[in-house]
Design a protein around this motif. Structure first.
Motif, PDB file in Angstrom:
ATOM      1  N   TYR A  89     -44.253 -33.561 -19.276  1.00 29.69           N
ATOM      2  CA  TYR A  89     -44.917 -33.348 -17.993  1.00 29.69           C
ATOM      3  C   TYR A  89     -44.652 -34.528 -17.071  1.00 29.69           C
ATOM      4  O   TYR A  89     -44.740 -35.690 -17.480  1.00 29.69           O
ATOM      5  N   GLY A  90     -44.376 -34.261 -15.814  1.00 20.59           N
ATOM      6  CA  GLY A  90     -44.144 -35.327 -14.855  1.00 20.59           C
ATOM      7  C   GLY A  90     -43.977 -34.790 -13.453  1.00 20.59           C
ATOM      8  O   GLY A  90     -43.949 -33.573 -13.223  1.00 20.59           O
ATOM      9  N   THR A  91     -43.855 -35.715 -12.509  1.00 21.19           N
ATOM     10  CA  THR A  91     -43.687 -35.328 -11.109  1.00 21.19           C
ATOM     11  C   THR A  91     -42.273 -34.872 -10.812  1.00 21.19           C
ATOM     12  O   THR A  91     -42.016 -34.214  -9.810  1.00 21.19           O
ATOM     13  N   SER A  92     -41.333 -35.242 -11.697  1.00 21.19           N
ATOM     14  CA  SER A  92     -39.941 -34.811 -11.562  1.00 21.19           C
ATOM     15  C   SER A  92     -39.297 -34.934 -12.930  1.00 21.19           C
ATOM     16  O   SER A  92     -39.861 -35.534 -13.846  1.00 21.19           O
ATOM     17  N   ALA A 137     -40.537 -29.794  -4.036  1.00 23.34           N
ATOM     18  CA  ALA A 137     -40.005 -29.777  -2.668  1.00 23.34           C
ATOM     19  C   ALA A 137     -41.005 -30.323  -1.666  1.00 23.34           C
ATOM     20  O   ALA A 137     -40.632 -30.911  -0.655  1.00 23.34           O
ATOM     21  N   SER A 138     -42.284 -30.135  -1.965  1.00 19.48           N
ATOM     22  CA  SER A 138     -43.318 -30.565  -1.024  1.00 19.48           C
ATOM     23  C   SER A 138     -43.743 -32.011  -1.235  1.00 19.48           C
ATOM     24  O   SER A 138     -44.643 -32.503  -0.568  1.00 19.48           O
ATOM     25  N   GLY A 139     -43.139 -32.711  -2.173  1.00 18.46           N
ATOM     26  CA  GLY A 139     -43.530 -34.094  -2.452  1.00 18.46           C
ATOM     27  C   GLY A 139     -44.833 -34.155  -3.217  1.00 18.46           C
ATOM     28  O   GLY A 139     -45.205 -33.222  -3.918  1.00 18.46           O
ATOM     29  N   GLY A 140     -45.552 -35.264  -3.076  1.00 20.02           N
ATOM     30  CA  GLY A 140     -46.811 -35.420  -3.808  1.00 20.02           C
ATOM     31  C   GLY A 140     -46.582 -36.134  -5.123  1.00 20.02           C
ATOM     32  O   GLY A 140     -45.453 -36.325  -5.559  1.00 20.02           O
ATOM     33  N   ASP A 169     -45.451 -24.237  -7.851  1.00 16.21           N
ATOM     34  CA  ASP A 169     -44.851 -25.260  -6.995  1.00 16.21           C
ATOM     35  C   ASP A 169     -43.468 -24.818  -6.528  1.00 16.21           C
ATOM     36  O   ASP A 169     -42.693 -24.231  -7.304  1.00 16.21           O
ATOM     37  N   LEU A 170     -43.143 -25.118  -5.289  1.00 20.92           N
ATOM     38  CA  LEU A 170     -41.782 -24.953  -4.799  1.00 20.92           C
ATOM     39  C   LEU A 170     -41.010 -26.205  -5.208  1.00 20.92           C
ATOM     40  O   LEU A 170     -41.400 -27.321  -4.856  1.00 20.92           O
ATOM     41  N   VAL A 171     -39.938 -26.031  -5.970  1.00 19.76           N
ATOM     42  CA  VAL A 171     -39.175 -27.182  -6.464  1.00 19.76           C
ATOM     43  C   VAL A 171     -37.731 -27.094  -5.995  1.00 19.76           C
ATOM     44  O   VAL A 171     -37.237 -26.024  -5.627  1.00 19.76           O
ATOM     45  N   THR A 172     -37.073 -28.244  -6.023  1.00 19.15           N
ATOM     46  CA  THR A 172     -35.661 -28.324  -5.648  1.00 19.15           C
ATOM     47  C   THR A 172     -34.854 -28.827  -6.831  1.00 19.15           C
ATOM     48  O   THR A 172     -35.221 -29.827  -7.465  1.00 19.15           O
ATOM     49  N   ILE A 173     -33.772 -28.124  -7.128  1.00 18.64           N
ATOM     50  CA  ILE A 173     -32.816 -28.578  -8.140  1.00 18.64           C
ATOM     51  C   ILE A 173     -31.694 -29.304  -7.404  1.00 18.64           C
ATOM     52  O   ILE A 173     -31.107 -28.755  -6.466  1.00 18.64           O
ATOM     53  N   THR A 174     -31.407 -30.519  -7.823  1.00 15.68           N
ATOM     54  CA  THR A 174     -30.289 -31.280  -7.250  1.00 15.68           C
ATOM     55  C   THR A 174     -29.280 -31.548  -8.356  1.00 15.68           C
ATOM     56  O   THR A 174     -29.600 -32.208  -9.354  1.00 15.68           O
ATOM     57  N   ALA A 175     -28.083 -31.015  -8.194  1.00 16.33           N
ATOM     58  CA  ALA A 175     -27.022 -31.228  -9.180  1.00 16.33           C
ATOM     59  C   ALA A 175     -26.001 -32.205  -8.605  1.00 16.33           C
ATOM     60  O   ALA A 175     -25.489 -32.001  -7.497  1.00 16.33           O
ATOM     61  N   THR A 176     -25.744 -33.275  -9.349  1.00 16.61           N
ATOM     62  CA  THR A 176     -24.667 -34.201  -9.001  1.00 16.61           C
ATOM     63  C   THR A 176     -23.430 -33.745  -9.754  1.00 16.61           C
ATOM     64  O   THR A 176     -23.435 -33.686 -10.987  1.00 16.61           O
ATOM     65  N   VAL A 177     -22.393 -33.377  -9.012  1.00 18.56           N
ATOM     66  CA  VAL A 177     -21.204 -32.776  -9.621  1.00 18.56           C
ATOM     67  C   VAL A 177     -19.954 -33.516  -9.149  1.00 18.56           C
ATOM     68  O   VAL A 177     -19.975 -34.243  -8.146  1.00 18.56           O
ATOM     69  N   TRP A 178     -18.881 -33.321  -9.901  1.00 17.18           N
ATOM     70  CA  TRP A 178     -17.573 -33.820  -9.471  1.00 17.18           C
ATOM     71  C   TRP A 178     -16.708 -32.609  -9.181  1.00 17.18           C
ATOM     72  O   TRP A 178     -16.501 -31.749 -10.046  1.00 17.18           O
TER      73      TRP A 178
END
Length: 603
Positions: free
Chosen positions: A297-300, A350-353, A361-370
């Motif tokens: 469990y965590g904020t991210s 997505a909304s922070g906090g 919760d509305l969340v954002t997936i961020t993928a770092t890709v090459w």
């Protein structure tokens, strides 16, 4: 007459002699000697001792007879085995000191004694250093190896022949006194003779940690292989404690306080973020049961370096590959940060906090890709599953093209559905490959990675239609709405095949094409060149592509599936399906050229 003489003589002599001598001698000697000596010695001896321990110095291991391995007893910026591991077993001219240098508190190993020193395999040195690997280059920080930080293992090896038959399995345990070995990576020798390999890792909580290198000739990953040319060595290093490191949460931290019934449920939060205090950002650790990185469990939730690389590509072997819940197979063509790879996935609100991730919760997936070349040939799909233990993948938004070449970040957003252990998936592909039933892309330059997240319940009761707005229409919505694929959905499978046939107006872009402009483009792959003028244009000849399956214990090449596989039948109709004895399962390849109707492999 006798009265005067006796009186004068005795008076003078007795008075003068005793007065001077007794007074002078004792005055000077007692005062000066004791004053100087007591003051000087204590000052010099006490001051230097604490000063030398203030910095994070490099540490040199010494043999610890209790563990039976080299150990650095003090914290520092690095821990080096020096020559304590040089050689292997009792091989000619290369007897290893204190062999076999494997932890006596766990499973001690026996080194192979075949061959000769620096002609055949041996581990010569292991070093653990605080820092990370940036663009393939180890970068030390100079700080302490600390709980929650990053570090990397450097292993000096002697590889036989070309090195292609030799592999180093690198393991880590957070407690050397009771080792539970976790595989960091298996790395094939990059060449023959003296070679150096490196592997980065997240430093877990624990003060006495250890790495193990299992160096083997052929074979499969093991903590203790038994080949005649195999070498096994451990190094224990001391980690600086981090009081700010968040410990793993206890199971369901103080669930709603039902034991103290205050009649109305006022103690229960309307949103789980108002309940137990936020756990802060979480870094995933590899979950051997789910076979993918997982966060508490965590904020991210961040995968950190656990997904970095792809398959077994040159200089970029992916740790614990393939890091997918349903055993997708990554492509192994190309090289690290020359060709496609998913390097990191992060899920954030997505909304922070500052509350933990929670259902709804509305969340954002961020993928770092090459991305290869300009990125125009590479695409990425995102998916989510509400139950990581039995994943049914739902596509998020539509397929996206890499925004450019090299290191890029691609994002997608969705609303967390009900479910305590959920997962997200990213598919990075060369061209326009079909992910199939299990949402696995299978091209030789493709990478599929999952990240498992822990989600708190939303006690305000979530609406049944959670993600109608947040989960955007899939690419199939132009016909009859979003299709949710599952292994048993025969009707959807049939529709998918029909749609594919309708959309196949020409030859599907091969790996020699960049996937754009109707199949015309620059060649990609051995013999065709990458970029430049080495590629040739496709003529766009019409031919139907075929989906094929093959039943095999080990992951086959895409070309093998196309050449030896068959279309879906009772034995194989979905990737990962069990199809035989001894661990055999079905492997899938989409878009095989028509006419390759070989027989099923029996590997």
């Amino acid at each position: 007459p006798p009265t005067n003489p006796p009186t004068n003589p005795p008076t003078a002599p007795p008075t003068n002699p005793p007065t001077n001598p007794p007074t002078a001698p004792p005055t000077n000697p007692p005062t000066s000697p004791p004053t100087a000596p007591p003051t000087a010695p204590p000052t010099a001896l006490v001051t230097p001792a604490p000063t030398s321990g203030d910095g994070a110095g490099a540490q040199e291991a010494v043999f610890d007879s209790g563990y039976g391995v080299p150990k650095c007893a003090n914290t520092g910026s690095s821990c080096d085995s020096l020559a304590l591991l040089n050689g292997r077993g009792t091989i000619a001219s290369g007897n290893e000191p204190n062999l076999s240098n494997t932890n006596s508190n766990g499973n001690t190993c026996t080194d192979g004694n075949s061959g000769s020193y620096h002609s055949d395999e041996s581990i010569d040195q292991i070093t653990v250093t605080a820092g990370d690997i940036v663009s393939g280059t180890p970068v030390p920080t100079g700080d302490f190896i600390v709980e929650g930080g990053r570090a990397y293992v450097t292993v000096k090896l002697w590889c036989w022949g070309s090195g292609a038959s030799d592999t180093a399995d690198i393991y880590l345990t957070k407690d050397a006194s009771s080792p539970d070995w976790q595989l960091l990576n298996s790395i094939t020798c990059p060449g023959g003779g003296a070679q150096t390999i490196v592997q980065a890792f997240d430093v877990p909580k624990g003060t006495d940690q250890s790495v193990r290198v299992n160096f083997r000739y052929n074979g499969s990953p093991s903590t203790c292989s038994s080949g005649g040319y195999d070498d096994h060595d451990d190094l224990i290093f001391t980690v600086k404690e981090n009081p700010n490191l968040t410990p793993p949460p206890t199971p369901a931290p103080t669930q709603p306080p039902t034991p103290v019934p205050t009649r109305s449920p006022t103690p229960m939060p309307t949103n789980a973020n108002d309940g137990p205090g936020p756990s802060g950002p979480q870094t995933a650790s590899y979950d051997a049961v789910l076979e993918a990185p997982k966060c508490s469990y965590g904020t991210s939730c961040s995968s950190a370096g656990l997904l970095n690389g792809r398959g077994t590509i040159n200089n970029g072997n992916e740790p614990n590959r393939p890091n997918t819940l349903n055993s997708c197979t990554d492509g192994n063509s190309g090289s690290y940060h020359g060709d496609e790879s998913i390097d990191k996935i992060v899920v954030t609100r997505a909304s922070g906090g500052d509350g933990d991730l929670t259902e709804g919760d509305l969340v954002t997936i961020t993928a770092t890709v090459w991305c290869w070349s300009t990125g125009s040939s590479d695409n990425i799909d995102f998916y989510y599953a509400s139950d990581a233990s039995n994943p049914v993948w739902n596509q998020i938004e539509t397929r996206q093209q890499c925004p450019g070449g090299g290191a890029q970040t691609v994002t997608a957003s969705y609303t967390l559905p009900p479910g305590s252990i959920q997962a997200v998936r990213a598919n990075l592909m060369y061209g326009q490959n079909d992910a199939g039933v299990n949402k696995c892309v299978t091209g030789s330059y493709d990478d599929t990675d999952d990240l498992v997240i822990s989600v708190r319940p939303n006690t305000a009761s979530i609406s049944a239609s959670i993600s109608e707005a947040a989960v955007r229409p899939s690419k199939h919505d132009d016909v009859q709405g979003a299709i949710e694929f599952s292994a048993k959905d025969a009707e959807a499978d049939s529709l998918m095949k029909e749609l594919k046939e309708l959309n196949t107006g020409g030859v599907k872009p091969a790996e020699g094409d960049d996937g754009s402009d109707g199949g015309k483009g620059k060649g990609k792959g051995k013999g065709k060149g990458k970029g430049g003028a080495g590629g040739s244009e496709s003529t766009g000849t019409t031919a139907l592509a075929t989906d094929k399956y093959i039943c095999s214990k080990h992951a086959p090449l895409a070309s093998t599936i196309c050449a030896d596989g068959s279309v879906a039948d009772d034995k194989c109709s979905s990737e990962g399906q069990r199809c035989g004895k001894k661990g055999k399962k079905c492997w899938f390849m989409s878009g095989c050229p028509a006419g390759d109707d070989g027989e099923e492999s029996s590997e």
